[in-house]
Design an enzyme around this catalytic site. Structure first.
Site, PDB file in Angstrom:
ATOM      1  N   GLY A  90      33.159  44.089  34.642  1.00  0.00           N
ATOM      2  CA  GLY A  90      34.492  43.491  34.525  1.00  0.00           C
ATOM      3  C   GLY A  90      34.847  43.313  33.298  1.00  0.00           C
ATOM      4  N   GLY A  99      42.660  43.310  43.344  1.00  0.00           N
ATOM      5  CA  GLY A  99      43.231  42.912  44.784  1.00  0.00           C
ATOM      6  C   GLY A  99      44.821  43.356  45.058  1.00  0.00           C
ATOM      7  N   GLY A 115      28.368  39.588  35.889  1.00  0.00           N
ATOM      8  CA  GLY A 115      28.152  39.370  34.214  1.00  0.00           C
ATOM      9  C   GLY A 115      27.023  40.194  34.087  1.00  0.00           C
ATOM     10  N   PRO A 150      36.790  45.188  40.381  1.00  0.00           N
ATOM     11  CG  PRO A 150      36.872  44.189  42.561  1.00  0.00           C
ATOM     12  CD  PRO A 150      35.864  44.904  41.465  1.00  0.00           C
ATOM     13  CB  THR A 201      43.070  39.046  39.494  1.00  0.00           C
ATOM     14  OG1 THR A 201      42.339  39.148  40.820  1.00  0.00           O
ATOM     15  CG2 THR A 201      44.568  38.461  39.546  1.00  0.00           C
ATOM     16  CE1 TYR A 257      42.084  34.035  46.055  1.00  0.00           C
ATOM     17  CE2 TYR A 257      40.150  35.505  45.493  1.00  0.00           C
ATOM     18  CZ  TYR A 257      40.884  34.507  45.125  1.00  0.00           C
ATOM     19  OH  TYR A 257      41.298  34.419  43.796  1.00  0.00           O
TER      20      TYR A 257
END
Length: 369
Positions: A325, A62, A304, A28, A30, A185
């Site tokens: 990612g 998200g 990573g 995921p 952003t 979060y």
């Protein structure tokens, strides 16, 4: 390259109700390419379609579960029918290429600003704390607004918001959902005693601080059933100012409690990561190793990883799948590049967050080179 390790990365895996053709997951990420009303865009559809590969798992960025959950302008939402309609176009495009796609559900908690929230409201968390981070508004990055502690009836409403967002995700054609419980979060704020100073049933003991996570997870299971809900955690993570006095005990307990659910997976961010940055090159992954003997289900690990690192952690048995990612950002055909040993495009960090097609959908496929 060791053929045994390579074959592990490209071996099939049964993830609950899904048979994956390899162990490579799109993490995921952003990217902030939705419109100002949190509606996914055609550009997002192209982006996800580019990265879809037959038999592979994509976890979306998200999606905020309500207007009150916002913290970043241009992050997509999953709380109204207009958003559902646009997400349906994305899931259809991804399914047409044979990928499995889960939607990550997100409430940012106190990392927000009053310009992003319903009129007259403040950012919220389990407790009121001093938070000096930034929120992304129409005026760019600005200091987050002062926050306040949630009342008990508000906690119940947020759990219902997760439930309703989960129903809308199902309507939008997703194969499952992932609860974002990491990176400071809202869910993470409840877990860690540095940010949860409540004295009621949602604070204090491990059992109480874990209650919100478990209640939200149950709400998602109620909608989706077994094998279609994942949970993402960041054990020992301190991104966004969160911290715990005993993170090993905390996350060991959390992992044990999650065994009561038949999850699709537990998704772990290694402590060597700080947000999108690696704290120190060469640090070994430790979170999956610690929790593997506690959590009995499937484990995805993120942090990573290079292809070599991924092969090693799979070979060691500490994880079942590895999420990538930054390399997925720059390489829409990452799986094929890894499979064939092709070189990778270099990513442009300046384009990670917000913008248009540059640094988003204009990275070349290997065959184009």
């Amino acid at each position: 390259m060791n053929d045994k390790k390579r074959s592990m990365l490209f071996s099939p895996f049964n993830m609950g109700k899904f048979t994956l053709f390899n162990r490579i997951v799109m993490a995921p990420l952003t990217r902030l390419r939705a419109d100002e009303n949190d509606v996914p865009t055609a550009l997002m559809r192209e982006y996800y379609s580019q990265r879809a590969t037959k038999g592979a798992l994509i976890i979306t960025e998200g999606a905020i579960i309500s207007r009150a959950a916002r913290g970043f302008l241009n992050a997509p939402g999953i709380y109204n029918q207009l958003q559902v309609a646009e997400w349906q176009k994305i899931t259809s495009a991804v399914h047409a290429k044979g990928s499995v796609i889960f939607l990550q559900l997100w409430h940012v908690g106190l990392k927000s600003h009053i310009d992003l929230l319903p009129t007259g409201t403040l950012p919220v968390g389990p407790s009121k704390i001093n938070y000096f981070g930034l929120a992304r508004t129409k005026n760019g990055l600005v200091p987050a607004s002062p926050n306040r502690a949630l009342e008990n009836n508000e906690i119940a409403q947020i759990i219902e918001d997760y439930r309703e967002a989960s129903k809308l995700a199902k309507e939008a054609g997703f194969d499952g959902v992932e609860l974002h419980g990491a990176n400071g979060y809202l869910v993470d704020l409840f877990l860690q005693d540095g940010t949860n100073r409540r004295t009621d049933q949602y604070g204090g003991s491990l059992e109480n601080r874990t209650r919100f996570l478990l209640e939200v997870t149950q709400a998602l299971i109620d909608v989706w059933g077994n094998g279609r809900v994942g949970v993402r955690l960041s054990p020992s993570g301190t991104y966004g100012g969160v911290y715990d006095s005993d993170p090993i005990t905390l996350f060991s307990y959390v992992a044990q409690m999650l065994n009561q659910f038949n999850l699709a997976y537990l998704h772990l961010i290694e402590p060597r990561m700080d947000g999108t940055d690696i704290k120190e090159i060469g640090l070994k992954p430790v979170a999956a190793n610690r929790l593997r003997n506690i959590y009995k289900g499937n484990i995805i690990v993120a942090g990573g990883f290079s292809q070599k690192d991924a092969e090693e952690i799979l070979e060691d048995g500490d994880a079942d799948l590895v999420a990538f990612g930054r390399n997925f950002i720059a390489n829409p055909d990452l799986i094929e590049r890894m499979r064939n040993g092709f070189s990778l495009n270099e990513y442009d960090r300046k384009t990670f967050i917000e913008g248009g097609e540059h640094g988003y959908t204009d990275y070349p496929f290997y065959k184009e080179l």
